[in-house]
Design a protein around this motif. Structure first.
Motif, PDB file in Angstrom:
ATOM      1  N   PHE A   1       0.829  -1.201   0.000  1.00  0.00           N
ATOM      2  CA  PHE A   1       0.000   0.000   0.000  1.00  0.00           C
ATOM      3  C   PHE A   1       0.866   1.254   0.000  1.00  0.00           C
ATOM      4  N   GLY A   2       1.997   1.196   0.726  1.00  0.00           N
ATOM      5  CA  GLY A   2       2.926   2.312   0.686  1.00  0.00           C
ATOM      6  C   GLY A   2       3.540   2.481  -0.694  1.00  0.00           C
ATOM      7  N   LEU A   3       3.893   1.366  -1.337  1.00  0.00           N
ATOM      8  CA  LEU A   3       4.485   1.407  -2.675  1.00  0.00           C
ATOM      9  C   LEU A   3       3.495   1.947  -3.693  1.00  0.00           C
ATOM     10  N   PHE A   4       2.243   1.540  -3.593  1.00  0.00           N
ATOM     11  CA  PHE A   4       1.207   2.046  -4.488  1.00  0.00           C
ATOM     12  C   PHE A   4       1.100   3.558  -4.374  1.00  0.00           C
ATOM     13  N   TYR A   5       1.151   4.046  -3.157  1.00  0.00           N
ATOM     14  CA  TYR A   5       1.073   5.479  -2.896  1.00  0.00           C
ATOM     15  C   TYR A   5       2.272   6.204  -3.507  1.00  0.00           C
ATOM     16  N   VAL A   6       3.467   5.607  -3.385  1.00  0.00           N
ATOM     17  CA  VAL A   6       4.692   6.194  -3.935  1.00  0.00           C
ATOM     18  C   VAL A   6       4.596   6.284  -5.461  1.00  0.00           C
TER      19      VAL A   6
ATOM     20  N   PRO B   1      12.924  11.792   0.036  1.00  0.00           N
ATOM     21  CA  PRO B   1      13.680  10.912  -0.875  1.00  0.00           C
ATOM     22  C   PRO B   1      12.800  10.319  -1.969  1.00  0.00           C
ATOM     23  N   ALA B   2      12.255  11.187  -2.836  1.00  0.00           N
ATOM     24  CA  ALA B   2      11.415  10.752  -3.971  1.00  0.00           C
ATOM     25  C   ALA B   2      10.239   9.900  -3.504  1.00  0.00           C
ATOM     26  N   PHE B   3       9.608  10.286  -2.400  1.00  0.00           N
ATOM     27  CA  PHE B   3       8.440   9.599  -1.855  1.00  0.00           C
ATOM     28  C   PHE B   3       8.761   8.224  -1.262  1.00  0.00           C
ATOM     29  N   LEU B   4       9.994   7.758  -1.376  1.00  0.00           N
ATOM     30  CA  LEU B   4      10.297   6.364  -1.046  1.00  0.00           C
ATOM     31  C   LEU B   4      10.106   6.044   0.429  1.00  0.00           C
ATOM     32  N   GLY B   5      10.267   7.040   1.295  1.00  0.00           N
ATOM     33  CA  GLY B   5      10.066   6.785   2.715  1.00  0.00           C
ATOM     34  C   GLY B   5       8.653   6.349   3.051  1.00  0.00           C
ATOM     35  N   LEU B   6       7.703   6.691   2.173  1.00  0.00           N
ATOM     36  CA  LEU B   6       6.304   6.344   2.423  1.00  0.00           C
ATOM     37  C   LEU B   6       6.045   4.847   2.355  1.00  0.00           C
ATOM     38  N   ILE B   7       6.944   4.108   1.731  1.00  0.00           N
ATOM     39  CA  ILE B   7       6.767   2.656   1.652  1.00  0.00           C
ATOM     40  C   ILE B   7       6.714   2.047   3.045  1.00  0.00           C
ATOM     41  N   VAL B   8       7.445   2.645   3.983  1.00  0.00           N
ATOM     42  CA  VAL B   8       7.478   2.152   5.363  1.00  0.00           C
ATOM     43  C   VAL B   8       6.593   2.992   6.280  1.00  0.00           C
ATOM     44  N   THR B   9       6.708   4.313   6.183  1.00  0.00           N
ATOM     45  CA  THR B   9       6.014   5.164   7.154  1.00  0.00           C
ATOM     46  C   THR B   9       4.493   5.170   6.970  1.00  0.00           C
ATOM     47  N   LEU B  10       4.017   5.158   5.732  1.00  0.00           N
ATOM     48  CA  LEU B  10       2.565   5.170   5.518  1.00  0.00           C
ATOM     49  C   LEU B  10       1.893   3.938   6.129  1.00  0.00           C
ATOM     50  N   PRO B  11       2.424   2.713   5.897  1.00  0.00           N
ATOM     51  CA  PRO B  11       1.795   1.551   6.541  1.00  0.00           C
ATOM     52  C   PRO B  11       1.805   1.630   8.067  1.00  0.00           C
ATOM     53  N   ILE B  12       2.923   2.046   8.653  1.00  0.00           N
ATOM     54  CA  ILE B  12       2.982   2.112  10.121  1.00  0.00           C
ATOM     55  C   ILE B  12       1.981   3.129  10.651  1.00  0.00           C
ATOM     56  N   LEU B  13       1.890   4.291  10.004  1.00  0.00           N
ATOM     57  CA  LEU B  13       0.920   5.303  10.432  1.00  0.00           C
ATOM     58  C   LEU B  13      -0.515   4.814  10.257  1.00  0.00           C
TER      59      LEU B  13
ATOM     60  N   ALA C   1       4.667  15.588  10.274  1.00  0.00           N
ATOM     61  CA  ALA C   1       6.134  15.605  10.213  1.00  0.00           C
ATOM     62  C   ALA C   1       6.666  14.346   9.546  1.00  0.00           C
ATOM     63  N   THR C   2       6.103  13.194   9.907  1.00  0.00           N
ATOM     64  CA  THR C   2       6.575  11.928   9.340  1.00  0.00           C
ATOM     65  C   THR C   2       6.304  11.856   7.843  1.00  0.00           C
TER      66      THR C   2
END
Length: 272
Positions: free
Chosen positions: A53-58, A243-255, A235-236
């Motif tokens: 789901f994070g990757l889809f968002y990215v 970094p080109a949205f890539l952090g969302l692969i991890v942070t979006l699922p955890i949030l 903030a998160t």
């Protein structure tokens, strides 16, 4: 003598069902900490599925930026990137379902989660998607309004020219200040109506108005704690965009997982 006859009785499935006012718990900083731990555990238990789901968002975010560059809509890139996290609550519906099933000990796989996601379009969550996208639309157009009022006839031939104008001129600083204030108000409004409403609509058979009102009550009855949670999310998400949205692969699922567990602590089950 005439007799009065009663009107036709509406079918049972058309009779309005009254919605009871749901109880809202007091939420503390300890609840946020516990919800974060539970959300992280959910991510670690299913990193591939949650990360999907994070990757889809990215991918969607990168495509959005590419389309704006291709259309030469340079001025829209920064507002779109900054406002992009506004639609995250709806994108996290699959993450809520993962957390719900783990919490109840129900087995599940990819097809179970994706099927539930597809089913949501037939339920009240579709209306919440409309609310979310509408606020995102207002966000983009308020940026365009202040761009026309403050920067007036400034032209941007490329992204570098736009960044230079916005960050290194007095007019640009005014534009940033006004846009940030208005954007903060829109973000706060969206957070208030969705933070509890989104997971509630997945979890219960209720209408989106009741869900939004319960969400707003949760925020107004726990203002400091919920504003802290909103600040953590903001903030998160913004740091994850760098970094080109890539952090969302991890942070979006955890949030997303954490939001589910915070909702469970804020709104007790019906009948409890």
């Amino acid at each position: 003598m005439t007799s009065k006859t009663a009107g036709p009785t509406p079918p049972g499935n058309l009779t309005p069902r009254p919605q009871s006012v749901l109880k809202v718990n007091k939420v503390t900083a300890a609840d946020i900490t516990a919800a974060l731990k539970a959300g992280y555990a959910d991510f670690c238990a299913h990193p591939a599925l949650s990360g999907f789901f994070g990757l889809f968002y990215v991918v969607f975010g990168l495509l959005m930026v590419w389309c704006l560059l291709w259309l030469n809509q340079i001025w829209l890139i920064i507002p779109a990137i900054v406002g992009f996290p506004l639609v995250a609550p709806f994108a996290a519906a699959g993450l809520y379902e993962i957390s719900r099933r783990r919490q109840k000990g129900e087995p599940f796989g990819w097809s179970d989660i994706l099927t539930v996601m597809a089913h949501q379009r037939k339920r009240e969550m579709g209306w919440m998607a409309f609310v979310t996208l509408f606020i995102f639309w207002v966000w983009v157009y308020q940026v365009r309004l202040w761009l026309a009022i403050i920067l007036k006839n400034a032209s941007f031939s490329d992204l570098n020219g736009f960044l230079t104008t916005v960050f290194f001129t007095p007019e640009g600083w005014t534009f940033l200040a006004v846009g940030t204030c208005v954007g903060a108000g829109l973000s706060a409004a969206l957070f208030a109506v969705t933070v509890v409403a989104m997971p509630m609509l997945l979890d219960r058979e209720t209408n989106f108005v009741t869900a939004m009102l319960t969400s707003v009550r949760t925020v107004t009855e726990n203002p400091l704690v919920m504003l802290t949670w909103a600040a953590i999310i903001s903030a998160t998400m913004l740091l994850s965009l760098l970094p080109a949205f890539l952090g969302l692969i991890v942070t979006l699922p955890i949030l997303g997982h954490t939001t589910w567990h915070l909702y469970q602590r804020a709104v007790p089950p019906e009948g409890s």
